[in-house]
Design a protein around this motif. Structure first.
Motif, PDB file in Angstrom:
ATOM      1  N   LYS A 104     -47.541  26.595  67.412  1.00 50.82           N
ATOM      2  CA  LYS A 104     -48.556  27.050  68.360  1.00 50.82           C
ATOM      3  C   LYS A 104     -49.420  28.098  67.672  1.00 50.82           C
TER       4      LYS A 104
ATOM      5  N   VAL B 233     -52.137  23.759  69.993  1.00 47.39           N
ATOM      6  CA  VAL B 233     -50.856  23.259  69.523  1.00 47.39           C
ATOM      7  C   VAL B 233     -51.123  22.276  68.390  1.00 47.39           C
TER       8      VAL B 233
ATOM      9  N   VAL C 283     -41.448  23.496  69.988  1.00 42.14           N
ATOM     10  CA  VAL C 283     -42.510  24.385  69.535  1.00 42.14           C
ATOM     11  C   VAL C 283     -41.849  25.516  68.762  1.00 42.14           C
TER      12      VAL C 283
END
Length: 70
Positions: free
Chosen positions: A6, A11, A54
Motif C-alpha cells: 500500500k 494499492v 497487504v
C-alpha cells in the motif's frame, strides 16, 4: 492469494492472480486479508471477496529473505 503493497491511497499488487487488476479492487480489509472486487458479469455488477495480503515494505523484505534461505 495475492500480495500487495500500500502506497498512500494506492494499492500495488506485487504477486498473485490480481497482478495487473488493481482497478477492480474497491475496498480492502487488512485485518481479514481480503479485498472486495467489483466485476461486470453478463451485464450485472457483481461484488466478490478474494484473498489479499497487504504487506508493509519491511514485511515484504523479511518474507523474501525467508524464502531465499529455505
Amino acid at each position: 492469494m495475492s500480495e500487495a503493497l500500500k502506497d498512500g491511497d494506492q494499492v500495488v499488487v506485487t504477486a498473485g492472480p490480481l497482478l495487473g487488476h488493481e482497478a477492480l479492487i474497491k475496498t480492502i480489509n487488512r485485518r481479514k486479508s481480503t479485498a472486495f472486487l467489483e466485476l461486470d458479469l453478463c451485464g450485472r455488477r457483481v461484488t466478490t471477496r478474494v484473498g489479499l495480503a497487504v504487506l508493509s515494505k519491511e514485511q515484504r523484505v523479511m518474507r523474501n529473505h525467508r524464502r531465499a534461505i529455505a
